[in-house]
Structure formats: C-alpha cells, structure tokens
Design an enzyme around this catalytic site. Structure first.
Site, PDB file in Angstrom:
ATOM      1  N   ASP A  76       9.415   2.805   1.818  1.00 41.42           N
ATOM      2  CA  ASP A  76       8.508   3.871   1.991  1.00 41.42           C
ATOM      3  C   ASP A  76       8.114   3.847   3.613  1.00 41.42           C
ATOM      4  O   ASP A  76       7.718   2.659   4.274  1.00 41.42           O
ATOM      5  CB  ASP A  76       6.979   3.190   1.335  1.00 41.42           C
ATOM      6  CG  ASP A  76       5.714   3.990   1.576  1.00 41.42           C
ATOM      7  OD1 ASP A  76       5.851   4.914   2.774  1.00 41.42           O
ATOM      8  OD2 ASP A  76       4.692   3.961   0.942  1.00 41.42           O
ATOM      9  N   LYS A 107       2.640  11.536   6.776  1.00 39.84           N
ATOM     10  CA  LYS A 107       1.838  11.255   7.927  1.00 39.84           C
ATOM     11  C   LYS A 107       2.156  12.153   8.920  1.00 39.84           C
ATOM     12  O   LYS A 107       2.058  13.210   9.134  1.00 39.84           O
ATOM     13  CB  LYS A 107       1.683   9.708   8.226  1.00 39.84           C
ATOM     14  CG  LYS A 107       0.684   9.010   6.948  1.00 39.84           C
ATOM     15  CD  LYS A 107       0.710   7.752   7.308  1.00 39.84           C
ATOM     16  CE  LYS A 107      -0.167   6.990   6.300  1.00 39.84           C
ATOM     17  NZ  LYS A 107      -1.479   7.661   5.651  1.00 39.84           N
ATOM     18  N   PHE A 134       0.723  -1.152   0.190  1.00 40.09           N
ATOM     19  CA  PHE A 134       0.042  -0.180  -0.155  1.00 40.09           C
ATOM     20  C   PHE A 134       0.890   1.188   0.019  1.00 40.09           C
ATOM     21  O   PHE A 134       1.549   1.351   1.012  1.00 40.09           O
ATOM     22  CB  PHE A 134      -0.845   0.089   1.165  1.00 40.09           C
ATOM     23  CG  PHE A 134      -1.768   1.182   1.122  1.00 40.09           C
ATOM     24  CD1 PHE A 134      -3.014   1.357   0.489  1.00 40.09           C
ATOM     25  CD2 PHE A 134      -1.484   2.409   1.767  1.00 40.09           C
ATOM     26  CE1 PHE A 134      -3.730   2.383   0.259  1.00 40.09           C
ATOM     27  CE2 PHE A 134      -2.200   3.482   1.739  1.00 40.09           C
ATOM     28  CZ  PHE A 134      -3.350   3.294   0.901  1.00 40.09           C
TER      29      PHE A 134
END
Length: 415
Positions: A234, A263, A149
């Site tokens: 990531d 984030k 993801f």
C-alpha cells in the site's frame, strides 16, 4: 502545558458555527477555516497565511493550485468529464500504460479512493487464491500488520487495531490474520495453506511514520515467493515522491505483486486511485466482476497522466530528499535543546513522525500551538505528530517550519 495564543477571527468563527449540527462530527479539525492555497501555503477566511505541513495526508504532494495540474484538469473538463466504463475513452489507455510503466507492472485497474484500491486488491487476491492457487472456496486468508491503516470501509476496519476506527462496527469480515509490523518471521509463522496474500504499508503513516527494518520488505518478498503468496504493498501515502523515491519499495529494491496507489495520484484536486499489478493476478477480473462508475473516467485519467509526467522528472523526489535532510538536521538540534519535550523522531524523505513526551504534552496540544505559529500539522496517536509538507516546499519553508517548532517548544515548556 497546552498554551496557545491563536484566536479565531470573525469569519473563522462564523464558518465553524455554520458547520454545527449539519456536518457530521467524524473529524476533530483544528479551528482554522481555509479558503485558498498556493504551493506549500494556505490562507484562511480571515486572510491569515499558514504553512501546510500536512499536504492532505500526502494528497497534495505537488502543492496547492499547481498550474500544471489545474490546466490538465480544466482542459479535459471542457471536453469530457464522465462517461462511465460502459464506453471507451481516449486517455484511459495512455493513463494505464503510463502508470504500469512507472510502477514496473503489467496492468492497471483505476478506482477513485485509496480504500477502494485496497478493497480491489483484497478481492483480487482472494479470487486469485481460489482460481489460480487452488485454495478451498471461502477459506482464503490475508496476513496484515498490527497498527495498519488502509482505509475505513467495513472490510478494512475488520482488520484494524485502532479502536476508534473499529469498535462498534461489527460484525467483522473474516479472513485476516494480523502480525507485528516489521516482523518478517511473524509473517512466515502465520502462513498457512489458505494464505493468499500479505498486505502491508512500506511505512506506516497513520501510526506515526513508523519505518520497519530495511530487511523487512525484501524478506517479505522472499517469504511470499517461497509460499506462492501475493505481496500487496500500500503506497497510497508513501508513493509519488514522499520518501525521496517514486515509491518506497524502490528504496529496498522490492517489486510487489500488487500496488495500491492514490492520494497524490489525483494531484490534490480530484480523487484518483488505482491498483497496478501483475497480469496473472489482475486478469482474474472479468467483465462484471468488479467496477466503478467514476473509476478511470476521462477527467481522472487526464489528471493522473499529468501527475505521472511530473513525477517522471525526478525533481519532486530530489527535493523531498534534500528538504528531508534539512528538516532532520533541524530536528536533531531541537531534540538537543528540548530533550524533556521532544523525545525522538523518525524521518524518511519529507515525512516525519515526532514523539513528544506524553507526560507533558499531547499531540493535539502541539498542533494547536503550531497553528498559533502559522504552521499546520496533524497528530497521529497520543503524543505523536506527523510532519509532511508538500514536495515543492522550499528551503525557506522548512526553515520557517522549524523556527515555528522551536517557538512552540519554548511556549509549551513555559506553560
């Protein structure tokens, strides 16, 4: 199974009804309407308090309404918010320098969202492949992982194996080869003369906190070095203390060529993302070849600087490790008490994926029952549930969470 005693209050019902027909239904939220938050706790519009054990998918690592972050944001907002990168701004250089130092990289390219950071690394790797490695034009390939993801843009969903994210959004962007996550030999076999990069999460969060063998990232690093291929990691969900280290890569002693970050970098109050990487890779971007109106704006840079100063203290990493051990110990005992329901779990720092028996309960049912017991969590796929409280969570918060989980399991077993 699927019992719940939660009853939405009047204000909650009105707020949910106000969304009907005007808010696109691309999410399936729990029936709770949040209005305020402080630390690890949030309050709904009817005044009920809940422990937030999702943390905005790790965007709220430092807790809700963190005064240190709020002050940095408001102080900067009173001076200058957005000017676009058509001009220089006072704290862009300090922000990028601080983030480069924190990651051990040479340069930083600031963006806004995690998906934008991933898109940036895809472009950088392809251009590096053509200009530096000498790959034939428009033939570059990037190796990715099954069940990954990295976002939901049209390019990123082109290499997603999640049908909800991918189906009916074609035609898909070519140039990606997917292999099993955690299988370094599969990566080695997939490399061709056109391979420019390997893109991976160090831990797959959306898939249910899937942790690869400890040898996986070191082996990828060696494979990439042997084949003149970039390693892109990531750390958008795993970074900034979530795993008990600043970055998950540190746990296995690996330095990628490019990090994607986001984030928690925005402190839970503003979208801030970035790519940190080696100079010889990021210097393929020249004026006009990539950009963002909001990326690296003065407000974002001020917030990012404050977040970096907070993570440098090490207290959030330490608390994530300590509270993670506490949570793990509770889960071990709960698994012994409820072996029919709680089949297993994966834990690293303050990040847990819990497997429930799919023959007896869905992840959504677990989340709904936990909500009735004043804890908010999120299901992943099927019967898997993710638990990721803010890194400021106290010993008492974790005890509360585990008592709620024990009560939930008892209620689900009773039907």
């Amino acid at each position: 199974m699927g019992r719940t005693t939660y009853q939405p209050g009047n204000a909650t019902r009105r707020a949910i009804e106000a969304e009907a027909g005007v808010v696109v239904g691309n999410y399936h939220p729990l029936p709770v309407v949040l209005e305020k938050g402080e630390g690890a706790w949030v309050t709904d519009v009817d005044g009920r308090e809940f422990l937030d054990a999702l943390s905005g998918y790790s965007a709220v690592n430092f807790g809700h309404s963190n005064l240190q972050i709020i002050r940095a944001m408001t102080d900067q907002a009173m001076q200058l918010g957005l000017i676009a990168r058509a001009f220089h701004s006072a704290n862009l250089g300090p922000f990028c320098a601080a983030l480069a130092e924190l990651t051990g990289m040479d340069m930083v390219l600031p963006m806004n969202t995690g998906a934008e950071a991933v898109e940036t690394t895809i472009k950088a790797a392809r251009k590096w492949g053509y200009l530096v490695k000498g790959v034939e034009r428009d033939r570059a390939e990037i190796i990715v992982m099954d069940d990954n993801f990295h976002g939901r843009t049209s390019t990123i969903v082109s290499f997603s194996s999640d049908p909800d994210a991918r189906d009916d959004f074609g035609p898909y962007t070519p140039g990606f080869v997917s292999v099993p996550f955690g299988d370094a030999e599969a990566v080695r076999r997939a490399i061709t003369k056109n391979t420019v990069a390997v893109l991976t999460e160090p831990i797959q969060g959306e898939a249910g906190v899937v942790i690869p063998p400890a040898s996986f990232l070191p082996e990828l690093r060696q494979i990439c070095d042997d084949n003149n291929v970039l390693l892109i990691v990531d750390e958008i969900q795993s970074g900034f203390g979530r795993t008990g280290a600043t970055f998950a890569c540190e746990l296995v002693g690996v330095q990628p060529d490019l990090y994607t970050l986001g984030k928690a970098l925005g402190g839970g109050v503003y979208p801030v993302s970035a790519v940190a990487g080696k100079r010889e890779v990021l210097e393929v971007f020249t004026a006009g070849t990539h950009g963002s109106t909001f990326g690296g704006n003065p407000l974002a840079a001020a917030i990012g600087l404050e977040v970096i100063s907070m993570i440098r203290t090490g207290e959030y990493q330490q608390n994530a490790a300590e509270r993670g051990r506490q949570l793990r110990d509770h889960l071990v005992e709960l698994q012994k008490q409820f072996p029919d329901l709680l089949l297993g779990f994966r834990q690293i720092g303050l990040w847990v994926g819990v497997d429930f028996n799919p023959d007896l309960v869905t992840g959504r049912q677990v989340c709904e029952q936990m909500m009735s017991n004043r804890v908010l969590i999120k299901d992943a796929h099927g019967s898997v549930v993710r638990i990721s409280p803010p890194l400021c969570a106290t010993e008492g918060d974790i005890d509360f969470l585990c008592i709620a989980l024990s009560k939930t399991l008892e209620q689900l077993r009773a039907g």
